[in-house]
Design an enzyme around this catalytic site. Structure first.
Site, PDB file in Angstrom:
ATOM      1  N   GLN A  21       0.832  -1.152  -0.146  1.00 54.24           N
ATOM      2  CA  GLN A  21      -0.035   0.035   0.053  1.00 54.24           C
ATOM      3  C   GLN A  21       0.739   1.324   0.033  1.00 54.24           C
ATOM      4  OE1 GLN A  21      -3.429  -0.673   3.284  1.00 54.24           O
ATOM      5  NE2 GLN A  21      -1.620  -2.237   3.717  1.00 54.24           N
ATOM      6  N   ASP A  74       6.055   4.726  -1.657  1.00 50.36           N
ATOM      7  CA  ASP A  74       7.465   5.239  -1.598  1.00 50.36           C
ATOM      8  C   ASP A  74       8.559   4.803  -2.435  1.00 50.36           C
ATOM      9  OD1 ASP A  74       8.020   3.027  -0.096  1.00 50.36           O
ATOM     10  OD2 ASP A  74       7.593   4.153   1.576  1.00 50.36           O
ATOM     11  N   CYS A  89      -2.035  13.642 -15.488  1.00 44.58           N
ATOM     12  CA  CYS A  89      -3.018  14.818 -15.613  1.00 44.58           C
ATOM     13  C   CYS A  89      -4.295  14.337 -14.975  1.00 44.58           C
ATOM     14  CB  CYS A  89      -3.043  15.190 -17.034  1.00 44.58           C
ATOM     15  SG  CYS A  89      -4.391  16.574 -17.222  1.00 44.58           S
ATOM     16  N   HIS A 136      -1.833   1.487  -4.079  1.00 41.47           N
ATOM     17  CA  HIS A 136      -2.031   2.876  -3.726  1.00 41.47           C
ATOM     18  C   HIS A 136      -1.213   3.671  -4.781  1.00 41.47           C
ATOM     19  CE1 HIS A 136      -4.063   1.825   0.229  1.00 41.47           C
ATOM     20  NE2 HIS A 136      -4.874   1.311  -0.749  1.00 41.47           N
ATOM     21  N   THR A 190       0.903  -2.745   8.576  1.00 37.88           N
ATOM     22  CA  THR A 190      -0.521  -2.253   8.060  1.00 37.88           C
ATOM     23  C   THR A 190      -1.645  -2.428   9.180  1.00 37.88           C
ATOM     24  OG1 THR A 190      -2.165  -2.171   6.654  1.00 37.88           O
ATOM     25  CG2 THR A 190      -1.113  -4.278   6.884  1.00 37.88           C
TER      26      THR A 190
END
Ligand code: OAD
Length: 251
Positions: A101, A104, A127, A119, A189
């Site tokens: 999730q 980074d 855009c 994610h 998590t």
């Protein structure tokens, strides 16, 4: 220190399919803040304002600036022993799937080959209007919101916001791997955000041995076959050490 039982190491050594689901806790030891811990991001910032399409539409400059700040922190961070241990686990089992999730990209930096990013990621942009990837250089210090060269729309980070669909292939492959795994790790998590949070429950239902690694309890903890109450940067390298030792003794 939690005892990592030899029976668990034996189960892991005999597993054909292993799945690891990670969350923000895995990057905590790299200096990147989690979301729901007492000092986490959502204790100080409002997710509706900063992590939703509606929030972006009402104040795009603020949202852009916040992500610029976060990507600067990510840029200065390095993978920790937890990331490296997860990358090594991939080489020690026949079939391995890493689902994260996290946005980074520290798993990839640590050497993980295939990572399903549920994610999205904070490195890339696209855009908001036409969806085209934005490949222009974005300097951290530059707080000005870039415009799409194709349609003039506003550029946004390629993270998944609340209320948005997850990348189709990532969720499909994650569910497929979860269906077939023998051992499922839920690491760092809170298991609060769905659909990612449904994966450990699903793994358990399908008969997998589910291990949770987290210094704190989560809503899933009571269902785990094994709960290791330690930071992932300690627990994961220890599991790798014990697994290699076991394999060596059983060659
Ligand atoms: P959370 O912040 O909800 O949970 C982080 C978990 O990591 C907590 O349960 C902590 O106890 C645990 N933790 C802290 N330090 C740890 C360590 N060193 N080792 C292991 N565990 C540790 O983060 P996520 O579960 O990743 O989504 O949150 C899920 C999603 O909510 C995020 O991807 C983000 C957020 O809103 C979006 O932005 C769409």
């Amino acid at each position: 220190m939690t005892e990592i039982s030899s029976s668990f190491i034996q189960i892991l050594a005999n597993a054909n399919n292993v799945v690891v689901l990670t969350g923000a806790g895995v990057s905590a030891e790299s200096g990147i803040k989690t979301f729901r811990d007492p000092d986490g991001l959502w204790a100080r910032f409002n997710p509706a304002e900063l992590a939703s399409p509606k929030g972006f539409m009402s104040n795009p400059e603020l949202v852009w600036e916040w992500y610029q700040h976060r990507r600067e922190i990510v840029h200065e961070s390095k993978p920790n022993p937890g990331h490296y241990a997860i990358a090594e686990l991939e080489t020690l089992v026949p079939y391995f799937t890493l689902i994260t999730q996290n946005v980074d990209r520290l798993h990839q930096q640590a050497g993980s080959k295939i990572v399903y990013e549920l994610h999205g990621n904070i490195i890339e942009n696209h855009c908001f209007r036409c969806g085209k990837p934005y490949i222009g250089e974005v300097a951290f210090a530059d707080k000005t919101l870039p415009k799409c060269p194709e349609c003039g729309g506003k550029i946004r980070p390629s993270v998944v916001w609340f209320g948005e669909m997850l990348p189709e292939d990532a969720i499909r492959e994650s569910e497929k791997a979860t269906n077939h795994c023998d051992v499922f790790f839920s690491v760092g998590t809170s298991t609060e955000v769905y659909p990612a949070a449904s994966l450990p429950y699903h793994a358990k239902k399908m008969g997998a041995y589910v291990v949770e690694i987290n210094p704190n309890d989560t809503s899933f903890s009571s269902q785990a076959n094994l709960k290791i109450k330690e930071p992932s940067g300690q627990a994961m390298p220890e599991i790798i050490r014990l697994l290699k030792e076991y394999k060596k003794g059983n060659q």
